[in-house]
Design a protein around this motif. Structure first.
Motif, mmCIF file in Angstrom:
data_model
loop_
_atom_site.group_PDB
_atom_site.id
_atom_site.type_symbol
_atom_site.label_atom_id
_atom_site.label_comp_id
_atom_site.label_asym_id
_atom_site.label_seq_id
_atom_site.Cartn_x
_atom_site.Cartn_y
_atom_site.Cartn_z
ATOM 1 N N UNK A 112 0.837 -1.292 0.074
ATOM 2 C CA UNK A 112 -0.040 -0.051 -0.206
ATOM 3 C C UNK A 112 0.839 1.296 0.016
ATOM 4 N N UNK A 113 2.156 1.162 0.456
ATOM 5 C CA UNK A 113 2.831 2.509 0.578
ATOM 6 C C UNK A 113 3.483 2.997 -0.691
ATOM 7 N N UNK A 114 3.707 1.709 -1.681
ATOM 8 C CA UNK A 114 4.113 2.194 -3.022
ATOM 9 C C UNK A 114 3.179 2.631 -3.878
ATOM 10 N N UNK A 115 1.728 2.426 -3.584
ATOM 11 C CA UNK A 115 0.713 2.870 -4.554
ATOM 12 C C UNK A 115 -0.120 3.975 -4.155
ATOM 13 N N UNK A 116 -0.024 5.238 -5.077
ATOM 14 C CA UNK A 116 -0.478 6.352 -4.513
ATOM 15 C C UNK A 116 -1.891 6.770 -5.079
ATOM 16 N N UNK A 117 -2.358 5.887 -6.139
ATOM 17 C CA UNK A 117 -3.601 6.035 -6.705
ATOM 18 C C UNK A 117 -4.018 4.886 -7.545
ATOM 19 N N UNK A 118 -5.224 4.676 -7.535
ATOM 20 C CA UNK A 118 -5.744 3.527 -8.262
ATOM 21 C C UNK A 118 -7.054 3.903 -9.300
ATOM 22 N N UNK A 119 -6.779 3.540 -10.477
ATOM 23 C CA UNK A 119 -8.044 3.696 -11.437
ATOM 24 C C UNK A 119 -8.454 2.221 -11.786
ATOM 25 N N UNK A 120 -9.672 2.063 -11.659
ATOM 26 C CA UNK A 120 -10.266 0.598 -12.302
ATOM 27 C C UNK A 120 -11.385 0.914 -13.355
ATOM 28 N N UNK A 121 -11.094 0.487 -14.560
ATOM 29 C CA UNK A 121 -11.927 0.560 -15.522
ATOM 30 C C UNK A 121 -12.606 -0.662 -15.990
ATOM 31 N N UNK A 122 -13.977 -0.763 -15.854
ATOM 32 C CA UNK A 122 -14.721 -2.138 -16.141
ATOM 33 C C UNK A 122 -13.977 -3.003 -15.537
ATOM 34 N N UNK A 123 -13.766 -3.058 -14.414
ATOM 35 C CA UNK A 123 -13.292 -4.083 -13.324
ATOM 36 C C UNK A 123 -14.215 -4.345 -12.296
ATOM 37 N N UNK A 124 -13.836 -5.630 -11.649
ATOM 38 C CA UNK A 124 -14.768 -5.943 -10.256
ATOM 39 C C UNK A 124 -13.741 -7.033 -9.780
ATOM 40 N N UNK A 125 -13.492 -6.610 -8.162
ATOM 41 C CA UNK A 125 -12.810 -7.361 -7.416
ATOM 42 C C UNK A 125 -13.454 -8.457 -6.276
ATOM 43 N N UNK A 126 -14.845 -8.767 -6.943
ATOM 44 C CA UNK A 126 -15.396 -9.858 -6.248
ATOM 45 C C UNK A 126 -15.458 -11.090 -6.972
ATOM 46 N N UNK A 127 -15.834 -12.169 -6.556
ATOM 47 C CA UNK A 127 -16.057 -13.358 -7.403
ATOM 48 C C UNK A 127 -16.682 -13.099 -8.669
ATOM 49 N N UNK A 128 -15.996 -13.666 -9.686
ATOM 50 C CA UNK A 128 -16.781 -13.662 -10.811
ATOM 51 C C UNK A 128 -18.290 -14.343 -10.771
ATOM 52 N N UNK A 129 -19.215 -14.047 -11.455
ATOM 53 C CA UNK A 129 -20.523 -14.629 -11.253
ATOM 54 C C UNK A 129 -20.565 -15.827 -11.979
ATOM 55 N N UNK A 277 -3.989 14.703 -11.368
ATOM 56 C CA UNK A 277 -3.468 16.178 -10.947
ATOM 57 C C UNK A 277 -3.881 16.157 -9.499
ATOM 58 N N UNK A 278 -4.625 15.408 -8.704
ATOM 59 C CA UNK A 278 -4.948 15.493 -7.365
ATOM 60 C C UNK A 278 -4.264 14.467 -6.493
ATOM 61 N N UNK A 279 -3.569 13.646 -7.298
ATOM 62 C CA UNK A 279 -2.460 12.639 -6.550
ATOM 63 C C UNK A 279 -1.453 13.243 -6.068
ATOM 64 N N UNK A 280 -1.302 13.134 -5.003
ATOM 65 C CA UNK A 280 0.234 13.385 -4.200
ATOM 66 C C UNK A 280 1.242 12.164 -4.405
#
Length: 282
Positions: A112-129, A277-280
């Motif tokens: 977590x300390x190495x990742x300063x921002x996350x973008x997910x496009x058409x993703x899903x982190x739950x089980x696949x139906x 632009x808003x990510x540190x």
């Protein structure tokens, strides 16, 4: 013939990637059956101000093998963190599409300390139906039986990756027709030697673990984007992730499907630039 991409040897296998631009690092993670080429428009727009790394995951694009010990998306996430070390990238923003968003999320959970921002496009982190698992297994079985992606199957898959009724709409929209043709051609160019690695990766992506409860602990800036006319992911899934990740932003992309970053590139890029632009990065 496409240009040979640079690579790093990770777990005794070459992992290829695009590396363009200078500045804070952005790592682009494509989804199943895509490759680093899907990010061309984003890289062109961002590489003047950011170092853009776009990966060809195992079995995809020019990364035509897979390490024997790679068994799940957590392993892939650790391998991309190793790639960051090799490229001397201390921290980055991750931009994931489809199953690439699940890999990006695993990276955040691991480091977590190495990742300063996350973008997910058409993703899903739950089980696949389950209904999706059965459908996708059917497509993978066709690929396994033919040891190739036939033009017929590639055309079917391409239509699923774009907005609903894309096949009909492409007759009136020349840009959409070109985009679909390029993606179909990319699929048919998969060679027999990479079929087994591709299918192994596909199995890991389809039967990924459920991290919905885990992402409730995430505190980094997060943008969740969804194409509202897609076949492969639903807006409800993005709503669920938005509810789980405190402070996340939810972006609806009208008249676009799974590859919304291609279909509505200007709109997606505009919101991506604003988010970054808003990510540190410090």
């Amino acid at each position: 013939m496409s240009t040979l991409l640079p690579c790093k040897i990770i777990d005794n296998q070459p992992l290829h990637y695009v590396d363009k631009g200078d500045g804070p690092a952005l790592i682009f993670c494509h989804g199943l059956l895509a490759n680093s080429q899907i990010w061309q428009v984003q890289i062109a727009a961002l590489s003047a101000h950011y170092r853009c790394i776009a990966i060809d995951f195992w079995g995809h694009g020019q990364s035509q093998t897979i390490p024997k010990a790679c068994e799940n998306l957590q392993d892939v996430a650790q391998q991309i963190l190793s790639l960051m070390d090799m490229l001397e990238i201390k921290n980055s923003v991750l931009i994931g599409h489809g199953s690439g968003g699940a890999i990006a999320t695993e990276m955040v959970l691991l480091a977590p300390a190495r990742i300063h921002g996350l973008v997910m496009l058409n993703s899903f982190v739950g089980f696949e139906p389950q209904v999706n698992c059965i459908k996708y297994q059917g497509y993978m079985a066709q690929i396994a039986n033919q040891q190739a992606i036939s033009t017929e199957l590639a055309t079917t898959l391409s239509e699923m990756f774009f907005t609903k009724n894309a096949g009909k709409l492409s007759h009136q929209d020349s840009t959409l027709a070109i985009e679909m043709s390029l993606f179909t051609e990319q699929l048919t160019q998969v060679n027999p030697a990479q079929i087994a690695p591709l299918l192994k990766f596909a199995n890991m992506a389809i039967f990924k673990r459920d991290t919905l409860e885990s992402v409730e602990a995430l505190t980094l800036p997060t943008l969740i984007a969804v194409g509202l006319q897609g076949h492969l992911r639903t807006a409800l899934e993005s709503y669920l992730m938005h509810d789980c990740i405190d402070g996340s932003q939810l972006l609806h992309i009208e008249h676009a499907g799974h590859l919304a970053n291609i279909e509505k590139s200007d709109f997606f890029n505009q919101h991506l630039v604003d988010f970054l632009s808003k990510v540190n990065f410090n």
